[in-house]
Motif scaffolding. Structure first.
Motif, PDB file in Angstrom:
ATOM      1  N   ALA A 168      30.972  69.855   2.897  1.00  0.00           N
ATOM      2  CA  ALA A 168      30.547  69.122   2.502  1.00  0.00           C
ATOM      3  C   ALA A 168      30.739  67.710   2.427  1.00  0.00           C
ATOM      4  O   ALA A 168      29.736  66.707   3.056  1.00  0.00           O
ATOM      5  CB  ALA A 168      30.038  69.464   0.929  1.00  0.00           C
ATOM      6  N   GLN A 169      31.836  67.443   2.411  1.00  0.00           N
ATOM      7  CA  GLN A 169      32.409  66.103   2.286  1.00  0.00           C
ATOM      8  C   GLN A 169      32.592  65.621   3.894  1.00  0.00           C
ATOM      9  O   GLN A 169      32.434  64.551   4.426  1.00  0.00           O
ATOM     10  CB  GLN A 169      33.881  65.938   1.932  1.00  0.00           C
ATOM     11  N   LEU A 170      32.544  66.459   4.817  1.00  0.00           N
ATOM     12  CA  LEU A 170      32.567  66.307   6.322  1.00  0.00           C
ATOM     13  C   LEU A 170      31.235  65.501   6.797  1.00  0.00           C
ATOM     14  O   LEU A 170      31.212  64.712   7.458  1.00  0.00           O
ATOM     15  CB  LEU A 170      32.584  67.579   7.236  1.00  0.00           C
ATOM     16  N   ARG A 225      35.612  60.397   2.910  1.00  0.00           N
ATOM     17  CA  ARG A 225      36.325  61.108   1.796  1.00  0.00           C
ATOM     18  C   ARG A 225      37.275  62.006   2.087  1.00  0.00           C
ATOM     19  O   ARG A 225      38.371  62.400   1.488  1.00  0.00           O
ATOM     20  CB  ARG A 225      35.464  61.499   0.922  1.00  0.00           C
ATOM     21  N   LEU A 226      36.749  62.787   3.055  1.00  0.00           N
ATOM     22  CA  LEU A 226      37.740  63.898   3.676  1.00  0.00           C
ATOM     23  C   LEU A 226      39.293  63.526   4.065  1.00  0.00           C
ATOM     24  O   LEU A 226      40.299  64.305   4.194  1.00  0.00           O
ATOM     25  CB  LEU A 226      36.837  64.668   4.628  1.00  0.00           C
ATOM     26  N   PHE A 227      39.160  62.242   4.648  1.00  0.00           N
ATOM     27  CA  PHE A 227      40.522  61.765   5.345  1.00  0.00           C
ATOM     28  C   PHE A 227      41.356  60.963   4.604  1.00  0.00           C
ATOM     29  O   PHE A 227      42.667  61.006   4.965  1.00  0.00           O
ATOM     30  CB  PHE A 227      40.067  61.037   6.726  1.00  0.00           C
ATOM     31  N   VAL A 228      41.069  60.476   3.307  1.00  0.00           N
ATOM     32  CA  VAL A 228      41.889  59.820   2.626  1.00  0.00           C
ATOM     33  C   VAL A 228      41.791  60.095   1.234  1.00  0.00           C
ATOM     34  O   VAL A 228      41.081  60.988   0.777  1.00  0.00           O
ATOM     35  CB  VAL A 228      41.590  58.347   2.901  1.00  0.00           C
ATOM     36  N   GLU A 253      40.864  57.548  -4.324  1.00  0.00           N
ATOM     37  CA  GLU A 253      41.138  55.881  -4.635  1.00  0.00           C
ATOM     38  C   GLU A 253      40.729  55.122  -3.351  1.00  0.00           C
ATOM     39  O   GLU A 253      40.108  54.296  -3.384  1.00  0.00           O
ATOM     40  CB  GLU A 253      42.621  55.935  -5.177  1.00  0.00           C
ATOM     41  N   VAL A 254      41.417  55.592  -2.268  1.00  0.00           N
ATOM     42  CA  VAL A 254      41.099  54.780  -1.001  1.00  0.00           C
ATOM     43  C   VAL A 254      39.467  54.989  -0.491  1.00  0.00           C
ATOM     44  O   VAL A 254      38.998  54.122  -0.116  1.00  0.00           O
ATOM     45  CB  VAL A 254      41.928  55.381   0.187  1.00  0.00           C
ATOM     46  N   ALA A 255      38.951  56.262  -0.757  1.00  0.00           N
ATOM     47  CA  ALA A 255      37.765  56.400  -0.393  1.00  0.00           C
ATOM     48  C   ALA A 255      36.828  55.411  -1.327  1.00  0.00           C
ATOM     49  O   ALA A 255      35.717  54.879  -0.796  1.00  0.00           O
ATOM     50  CB  ALA A 255      37.326  57.753  -0.551  1.00  0.00           C
ATOM     51  N   ASP A 256      37.097  55.426  -2.569  1.00  0.00           N
ATOM     52  CA  ASP A 256      36.422  54.598  -3.499  1.00  0.00           C
ATOM     53  C   ASP A 256      36.382  53.153  -3.050  1.00  0.00           C
ATOM     54  O   ASP A 256      35.366  52.470  -2.939  1.00  0.00           O
ATOM     55  CB  ASP A 256      36.905  54.706  -4.790  1.00  0.00           C
ATOM     56  N   HIS A 257      37.563  52.718  -2.572  1.00  0.00           N
ATOM     57  CA  HIS A 257      37.914  51.452  -2.121  1.00  0.00           C
ATOM     58  C   HIS A 257      37.245  51.003  -1.017  1.00  0.00           C
ATOM     59  O   HIS A 257      36.468  49.865  -0.804  1.00  0.00           O
ATOM     60  CB  HIS A 257      39.286  51.092  -1.863  1.00  0.00           C
ATOM     61  N   LEU A 258      36.992  52.140  -0.057  1.00  0.00           N
ATOM     62  CA  LEU A 258      36.264  51.603   1.230  1.00  0.00           C
ATOM     63  C   LEU A 258      34.677  51.642   0.930  1.00  0.00           C
ATOM     64  O   LEU A 258      34.179  50.949   1.461  1.00  0.00           O
ATOM     65  CB  LEU A 258      36.500  52.918   1.971  1.00  0.00           C
ATOM     66  N   ASP A 259      34.445  52.489  -0.160  1.00  0.00           N
ATOM     67  CA  ASP A 259      32.984  52.195  -0.355  1.00  0.00           C
ATOM     68  C   ASP A 259      32.581  50.937  -0.878  1.00  0.00           C
ATOM     69  O   ASP A 259      31.704  50.328  -0.658  1.00  0.00           O
ATOM     70  CB  ASP A 259      32.718  53.284  -1.600  1.00  0.00           C
ATOM     71  N   GLU A 260      33.506  50.323  -2.119  1.00  0.00           N
ATOM     72  CA  GLU A 260      33.447  49.045  -2.253  1.00  0.00           C
ATOM     73  C   GLU A 260      33.275  48.092  -1.229  1.00  0.00           C
ATOM     74  O   GLU A 260      32.324  47.125  -1.369  1.00  0.00           O
ATOM     75  CB  GLU A 260      34.583  48.794  -3.306  1.00  0.00           C
ATOM     76  N   LEU A 261      34.118  48.281  -0.207  1.00  0.00           N
ATOM     77  CA  LEU A 261      33.963  47.146   0.733  1.00  0.00           C
ATOM     78  C   LEU A 261      32.760  47.164   1.511  1.00  0.00           C
ATOM     79  O   LEU A 261      32.171  46.438   1.856  1.00  0.00           O
ATOM     80  CB  LEU A 261      35.109  47.468   1.766  1.00  0.00           C
ATOM     81  N   ARG A 262      32.210  48.412   1.742  1.00  0.00           N
ATOM     82  CA  ARG A 262      31.049  48.595   2.216  1.00  0.00           C
ATOM     83  C   ARG A 262      30.007  47.965   1.584  1.00  0.00           C
ATOM     84  O   ARG A 262      29.127  47.392   2.044  1.00  0.00           O
ATOM     85  CB  ARG A 262      30.819  50.279   2.570  1.00  0.00           C
ATOM     86  N   GLU A 263      30.000  48.202   0.381  1.00  0.00           N
ATOM     87  CA  GLU A 263      28.940  47.396  -0.505  1.00  0.00           C
ATOM     88  C   GLU A 263      28.854  45.912  -0.461  1.00  0.00           C
ATOM     89  O   GLU A 263      28.090  45.461  -0.539  1.00  0.00           O
ATOM     90  CB  GLU A 263      29.106  47.946  -2.058  1.00  0.00           C
ATOM     91  N   LEU A 264      30.098  45.408  -0.192  1.00  0.00           N
ATOM     92  CA  LEU A 264      30.427  43.987  -0.142  1.00  0.00           C
ATOM     93  C   LEU A 264      30.156  43.472   1.179  1.00  0.00           C
ATOM     94  O   LEU A 264      29.942  42.339   1.422  1.00  0.00           O
ATOM     95  CB  LEU A 264      32.204  43.795  -0.049  1.00  0.00           C
ATOM     96  N   GLY A 265      29.788  44.358   1.847  1.00  0.00           N
ATOM     97  CA  GLY A 265      29.161  43.736   3.280  1.00  0.00           C
ATOM     98  C   GLY A 265      30.162  43.626   4.284  1.00  0.00           C
ATOM     99  O   GLY A 265      29.956  42.999   5.383  1.00  0.00           O
ATOM    100  N   VAL A 266      31.455  44.273   4.144  1.00  0.00           N
ATOM    101  CA  VAL A 266      32.268  44.356   5.267  1.00  0.00           C
ATOM    102  C   VAL A 266      31.948  44.872   6.490  1.00  0.00           C
ATOM    103  O   VAL A 266      31.416  45.855   6.411  1.00  0.00           O
ATOM    104  CB  VAL A 266      33.794  44.827   4.898  1.00  0.00           C
ATOM    105  N   SER A 267      32.276  44.549   7.686  1.00  0.00           N
ATOM    106  CA  SER A 267      31.972  45.051   8.877  1.00  0.00           C
ATOM    107  C   SER A 267      32.355  46.519   9.027  1.00  0.00           C
ATOM    108  O   SER A 267      33.557  46.801   8.684  1.00  0.00           O
ATOM    109  CB  SER A 267      32.457  44.117  10.225  1.00  0.00           C
ATOM    110  N   GLU A 268      31.779  47.405   9.939  1.00  0.00           N
ATOM    111  CA  GLU A 268      32.157  48.598  10.215  1.00  0.00           C
ATOM    112  C   GLU A 268      33.388  48.592  10.860  1.00  0.00           C
ATOM    113  O   GLU A 268      34.223  49.324  10.595  1.00  0.00           O
ATOM    114  CB  GLU A 268      31.216  49.377  11.064  1.00  0.00           C
ATOM    115  N   ARG A 269      33.832  47.676  11.860  1.00  0.00           N
ATOM    116  CA  ARG A 269      35.052  47.501  12.230  1.00  0.00           C
ATOM    117  C   ARG A 269      36.328  47.564  11.530  1.00  0.00           C
ATOM    118  O   ARG A 269      37.061  48.116  11.653  1.00  0.00           O
ATOM    119  CB  ARG A 269      34.881  46.374  13.450  1.00  0.00           C
ATOM    120  N   GLN A 270      35.695  46.504  10.483  1.00  0.00           N
ATOM    121  CA  GLN A 270      36.914  46.439   9.545  1.00  0.00           C
ATOM    122  C   GLN A 270      37.116  47.393   8.571  1.00  0.00           C
ATOM    123  O   GLN A 270      38.256  47.948   8.200  1.00  0.00           O
ATOM    124  CB  GLN A 270      36.558  45.015   8.771  1.00  0.00           C
TER     125      GLN A 270
END
Lengths: 241, 241
Positions: free
Chosen positions: A101-103, A108-111, A114-131
């Motif tokens: 389901a996570q796939l 979330r499957l790969f990290v 905590e890191v997954a949450d961090h990445l979600d926050e960055l995404r909300e902040l408008g950080v580029s996909e590349r970053q």
DNA sequence: TCGAACCTTGACCTAGGGGCAAGGTCAAGC
DNA sequence: GCTTGACCTTGCCCCTAGGTCAAGGTTCGA
């Protein structure tokens, strides 16, 4: 008296499997009729249903062979153990379902969570996909190199992200990736970054490994993870600090 | 950059599995360092966790390979299908657990529930283990030869067993197995048996295959399934009927 | 500098068969 | 009597998803 096909049908097993059991010594070869066909009795049918049941439970044939002529107590103990084993396999399958389901979901499957949450926050902040990609890969490398340190670093990094000025710097660095290396905004950004690090308490005493910029450094060890502007930025910051 | 061992630890996979994925073309071979060691990036780590997740779900590696670079919709559809598959496998494992439990219990695993109930009734009646064995094997052979007929016959047989006189005859036949062939009780038993069959309504018109004695005949096609007394009994009954 | 831990390739092994070859056998229908 | 199709025989090689062992080269920490 049954032919091999009738026996196989009765036990819901393939003919090939029956012969395989003969080969492995699990099932005695029955007498042959005048034309050489195997002729089975009900004893064989009973035995093969036993074999099938144990084999379906995932018991290796070598062990099935031992179990077939074990005393009832040994058999009972073995069955209890096999039963536990099946329970465990069911639990494992359930876990696999969750991961599946996570796939669908994303990273979330790969990290770590905590890191997954961090990445979600960055995404909300408008950080580029590349970053985001760079961040994710950086954390993967860190988690692999030192899981304990990585869990400390991610906590620190997330606390850092609560500072509006750090967030602004982060977004500017992200945007700077595509700038020309001659862009006049680069020296100013380098200055602001250096100032922030200088002002930020406790940044220097935690040692170089605790610098969250190492995430970017780690990620940069991958091909295509930098740009002319970032290279210039790195030079500007180290030259004058 | 990760060594193969670090990558394997991260993805909780064996080193051998990683190399196997290279062999199967699921995972591109990474660059080697100066000593020929494979050096992996975070991209590889991501990919291998994907592979592991799908492989653990029982997806054949050939299909995993296709899925790895399928578009998101195809992947989502495949995951849904795989998920159903896992559910089914869990159900199958539960069934296997039940069968395993029956393996401890006794004969229910080898015959239909009706026959198993019949055997239980016989056991309560005080029938010998030898005779129970003979009955069981007879029913197995019948079920194999003709499942539909066997289900009719077992219903008929169980109805017959409600007749106290038939039950008495059955127990006497069972006991007679060990008698001497010259035992004076044999002719009387043969008479009582013939009389019962003659009196019993509809016994003859259902044809020979519906005679429940076929169970014994079927069982007797196995070695050691008769005795001198039974042979004599059979002669006494056919000679005079 | 040394031993432990790591890496390399190659070859062989497993379970539970599948598939094919090259037949022999059996029962039914014409 | 002949054919046809279903069933049986042995023997062979193939598959998956790796595991195990061997024989050697490399790296790392004390």
């Amino acid at each position: 008296m049954l032919t091999i096909g009738q026996l196989a049908d009765y036990a819901r097993v393939t003919i090939k499997a029956v012969r395989h059991y003969h080969l492995r010594g699990l099932l005695p070869e029955p007498d042959r009729d005048s034309s050489g066909y195997r002729r089975y009795t009900a004893e064989h049918a009973v035995k093969i249903v036993k074999i099938r049941t144990l084999a379906q439970a995932g018991v290796p044939l070598a062990r099935v062979k031992d179990l077939l002529d074990a005393d009832p107590d040994t058999l009972a103990a073995a069955i209890t153990e096999i039963d536990h084993d099946i329970e465990e396999r069911i639990a494992q399958l359930r876990r696999t379902r969750d991961q599946l389901a996570q796939l669908r979901g994303g990273d979330r499957l790969f990290v770590s969570p905590e890191v997954a949450d961090h990445l979600d926050e960055l995404r909300e902040l408008g950080v580029s996909e590349r970053q985001l990609h760079l961040e994710r890969d950086g954390w993967i490398l860190m988690q692999t190199a030192s899981p304990e340190d990585a869990s400390l670093w991610i906590a620190e990094k997330r606390e850092l992200m609560t500072d509006p000025e750090f967030r602004a710097l982060y977004l500017d660095h992200d945007a700077a990736y595509d700038w020309s290396p001659d862009d006049p905004r680069l020296p100013a950004l380098a200055d602001r970054t250096r100032n922030w690090f200088a002002r930020s308490p406790g940044r220097s005493e935690t040692g170089p490994v605790h610098n969250p910029a190492i995430a970017r450094l780690a990620a940069q060890s991958q091909p295509g993870a930098s740009s002319p502007a970032w290279d210039r930025l790195a030079r500007l910051m180290t030259d004058r600090s």
